[in-house]
Design an enzyme around this catalytic site. Structure first.
Site, PDB file in Angstrom:
ATOM      1  N   GLY A 271       9.248 125.951   3.018  1.00 36.02           N
ATOM      2  CA  GLY A 271       9.510 127.347   3.347  1.00 36.02           C
ATOM      3  C   GLY A 271       9.535 128.233   2.115  1.00 36.02           C
ATOM      4  O   GLY A 271      10.256 127.951   1.160  1.00 36.02           O
TER       5      GLY A 271
ATOM      6  N   GLY B 179      10.388 131.540   2.039  1.00 38.70           N
ATOM      7  CA  GLY B 179      11.185 132.745   2.239  1.00 38.70           C
ATOM      8  C   GLY B 179      12.171 132.920   1.092  1.00 38.70           C
ATOM      9  O   GLY B 179      12.009 132.338   0.016  1.00 38.70           O
ATOM     10  N   PHE B 180      13.208 133.717   1.320  1.00 39.81           N
ATOM     11  CA  PHE B 180      14.164 133.975   0.247  1.00 39.81           C
ATOM     12  C   PHE B 180      14.821 132.682  -0.238  1.00 39.81           C
ATOM     13  O   PHE B 180      14.970 132.472  -1.439  1.00 39.81           O
ATOM     14  CB  PHE B 180      15.230 134.965   0.710  1.00 39.81           C
ATOM     15  CG  PHE B 180      14.711 136.368   0.857  1.00 39.81           C
ATOM     16  CD1 PHE B 180      14.351 137.097  -0.262  1.00 39.81           C
ATOM     17  CD2 PHE B 180      14.560 136.951   2.102  1.00 39.81           C
ATOM     18  CE1 PHE B 180      13.868 138.388  -0.148  1.00 39.81           C
ATOM     19  CE2 PHE B 180      14.075 138.246   2.233  1.00 39.81           C
ATOM     20  CZ  PHE B 180      13.723 138.969   1.109  1.00 39.81           C
ATOM     21  N   GLY B 181      15.202 131.793   0.694  1.00 37.69           N
ATOM     22  CA  GLY B 181      15.866 130.557   0.295  1.00 37.69           C
ATOM     23  C   GLY B 181      14.959 129.656  -0.531  1.00 37.69           C
ATOM     24  O   GLY B 181      15.274 129.290  -1.670  1.00 37.69           O
TER      25      GLY B 181
ATOM     26  N   ALA C 224      19.267 138.100   3.789  1.00 41.47           N
ATOM     27  CA  ALA C 224      18.517 137.733   2.598  1.00 41.47           C
ATOM     28  C   ALA C 224      19.408 137.361   1.406  1.00 41.47           C
ATOM     29  O   ALA C 224      19.152 136.350   0.740  1.00 41.47           O
ATOM     30  CB  ALA C 224      17.557 138.870   2.229  1.00 41.47           C
TER      31      ALA C 224
ATOM     32  N   GLU D  59      16.772 149.756  13.399  1.00 37.25           N
ATOM     33  CA  GLU D  59      15.659 150.284  12.599  1.00 37.25           C
ATOM     34  C   GLU D  59      14.438 150.566  13.474  1.00 37.25           C
ATOM     35  O   GLU D  59      13.798 151.614  13.343  1.00 37.25           O
ATOM     36  CB  GLU D  59      15.294 149.287  11.491  1.00 37.25           C
ATOM     37  CG  GLU D  59      16.303 149.288  10.358  1.00 37.25           C
ATOM     38  CD  GLU D  59      16.285 148.010   9.516  1.00 37.25           C
ATOM     39  OE1 GLU D  59      17.053 147.959   8.543  1.00 37.25           O
ATOM     40  OE2 GLU D  59      15.531 147.072   9.836  1.00 37.25           O
TER      41      GLU D  59
END
Lengths: 427, 427
Positions: free
Chosen positions: B21, B23-25, B324, B180
């Site tokens: 992955g 993503g942020f992690g 995040a 949003e």
């Protein structure tokens, strides 16, 4: 009443001009009728006008899709006599003056047919799946995904022969689009990607440009074709001229009887007119383009104008080329003919003014032929950049495209290297 | 030898850290291991890191896909010990220390599982087709096409009831993404589009935000939730709280026993952990998140770290939120634990540092909660903008995003209003 027929609020006393296609021809025709006593409906199956001369940059990840496209509604927002309709043309009936759409039908008093052209595979429609062409934004995004995925597959691949096939790219067709694609692919392989891959030797990627005719950019003078070939070779492109492709499949192509293994083949060779041309009942040329009257009207139907890539016009013994300036001029001319007809005057014959010809080759290289002016190399590239920015619709697009260009120039980076959608299956 | 197994050039004497992955992690874990004596393989099924906090802007045509994403290879190009592989994880075998991929398999010494979360429809998987969620760039582009196509369909539609259904938008879920989306949709209907449509009364569009709980932005203090509701209502959003949706189909939703006709329903209500979590053999919580040890390792497998939205961590009696900053902190912590293990030291327990919470509502409105600081309105919006630009990866992206924002602000225009791909069938 069929709710899909012309609705009451579509009716009016003003003559109805129906424009099919929001490319250069249809959009310019619409804009040139802004002050005319007509109501206009512009039908397109996409919601945007596309600046096709920069489409190869979307395919090669230098620009985003919205950078080279603008919503038709937005372009025409201030033109009160124009309505935009997102719909797809199914059939044209010139006798009933009626157009059937996917979502209804529309009657017209004047019809402007500007549905352009599509790829042609010279009777080999089975090649379409292996060698995608570049006409729409969807085409460009599909090519981008295919090209970027090929480098990813090479990085995963352990077998050297398979890896080489993933790093072999073939562009078929040596016209402006083919030259631009090949030059940019070489730039990506040489400069943009190498540092980022650990296993695949991206610098070993081979870009082949295949042209069946004797030279690339056949519309240019011979010396500029030769300059183009030299500049392409300097970028690392292998240029094959005078040999036709006889087979394309998932593993590669057959060229002059020899196999060339490649998992990524792009088609920039042939175009055919939109199939709507054949529904108009007039003779067409070999590419399906309608043989129009001198004023661009459909023979026997002065109320129907056929323009852009769909019209076959011969001038001084030469065909008017299927390029953006010709389509814009035809659009403006069609509008003038309609204005003349409204005043009971016959339309003037169309005359194409050829302002010249230009093509970009890759990083800082281009060729330009404007009247007696011939340029190549860096100066031609600046000329090309300024001309394209100037003609790009929308102030914001110009700023963003220029910013992206400057960024790519200084960093060799192509920011839009984002794979969206499913990549094609690997094996 | 199976060519899809680890290839010889993957082998080495350094321990192999496999990160699943980007993503942020996963990305933060990879970067935090840049100086560690390991070789890292980062596997993702897309080629990019996505800045998810701005994804709603892609869905609502304010930004292009490449504006909020950067190729993982490009981000990691200078990190010599990291290799990126575009591939999809099929199965994890913690006992054999092996991960099966769509295109092969990889062995590891340390594994970081950071595959995040996906939408959850609370047992109503049949809603997925009618109410798309927003997690990936493909999701965002599909939502953009759906929203823009709805306005186009309204413009074509003659029946007033059908037209109203096309101009009714429902957003389900009152968390940050739902707020949003609803705020931006209202802005589009009120300010961006009205001048461009001739038949549909775009200003009459209704935006409904549906939240089953008692208030929107439940993670915020109550007064900020109330401020958010007021700001949404000022933008023209109808906020429904305390009522759950019991049915969704192509024609609309059922809410508190009443039908609400809508052709465009967006899902921002529930997330479930990536299904890979269940393969790790450890207990999971109700959302499928893995109940990890205090140092984020998989119970019984100190060489496996589970981080980000896939990890269920409780701190001071409260769950660490799926945001995040938490994923980044867990990524850095996982890297620290691996470095400790390499030196034969046990990993420290993870502690989440909560720097605050912020959400944007629409044009120039936001709410911010940072420690004892609470802001709403214009000042909060500026705070939100600066924070997001600061955290956006890549210098170019920041400039382009800021330019687009300024453009939208002054002109109310949203430049990315380009429909790509096939719109969903109308009827």
């Amino acid at each position: 009443m069929d709710p899909r027929a012309d609705s009451p609020d579509d009716a009016g006393t003003l003559p109805h001009v129906l424009v099919l296609g929001g490319g250069f021809g249809g959009l310019w025709a619409t804009r040139a009728l802004a002050a005319a006593p007509v109501r206009i409906t512009l039908v397109d199956r996409t919601n945007h006008h596309l600046f096709q001369p920069l489409l190869y940059q979307v395919a090669t990840a230098g620009l985003s899709a919205p950078d080279v496209a603008a919503p038709l509604r937005h372009i025409l927002r201030k033109q009160a006599n124009a309505t935009v309709r997102l719909d797809e043309v199914r059939a044209i009936d010139p006798h009933a003056r009626r157009v059937a759409l996917a979502q209804g039908q529309l009657h017209y008093d004047y019809l402007v047919v500007a549905t352009g052209s599509t790829h042609a595979y010279f009777g080999h429609d089975e090649w379409a799946g292996f060698a995608p062409g570049l006409k729409t934004l969807d085409d460009a995004l599909a090519i981008r995904t295919r090209v970027l995925s090929a480098f990813e597959a090479a990085e995963r691949e352990d077998d050297p022969l398979q890896r080489a096939a993933w790093l072999n790219f073939v562009v078929i067709g040596g016209g402006p689009t083919g030259v631009e694609l090949a030059g940019t692919l070489a730039e990506i392989a040489r400069h943009t990607l190498p540092r980022e891959f650990r296993r695949a030797e991206v610098r070993d990627a081979r870009i082949h440009l295949v042209e069946a005719g004797p030279r690339v950019l056949a519309a240019m003078p011979e010396d500029l074709s030769e300059k183009t070939r030299q500049q392409l070779q300097r970028l690392g492109v292998q240029v094959h001229t005078g040999d036709a492709v006889t087979a394309i499949d998932a593993e590669g192509i057959t060229l002059a009887g020899r196999r060339l293994a490649s998992r990524t083949v792009l088609w920039a060779a042939g175009v055919a007119a939109s199939p709507l041309g054949s529904q108009l009942g007039a003779p067409t040329d070999r590419a399906g383009r309608v043989l129009v009257a001198p004023d661009l009207s459909l023979p026997g139907h002065p109320e129907v104008l056929v323009i852009g890539d769909l019209a076959s016009v011969t001038q001084d013994g030469k065909p008017v080329p299927g390029v953006a300036p010709a389509a814009k001029q035809m659009g403006a001319h069609a509008a003038a003919v309609i204005r003349d007809r409204l005043r009971g005057v016959a339309g003037e014959p169309f005359r194409y003014r050829d302002y010249g010809n230009l093509a970009t080759i890759g990083r800082m290289a281009a060729v330009v032929h404007f009247g007696r002016l011939k340029l190549s190399g860096l100066l031609a590239w600046w000329f090309w950049l300024v001309a394209h920015l100037f003609f790009l619709i929308g102030f914001r697009n110009r700023i963003i495209v220029l910013t992206n260009w400057a960024w790519s120039y200084w960093t060799y980076q192509r920011h839009a290297r984002i794979i969206v959608g499913r990549p094609p299956p690997d094996e």
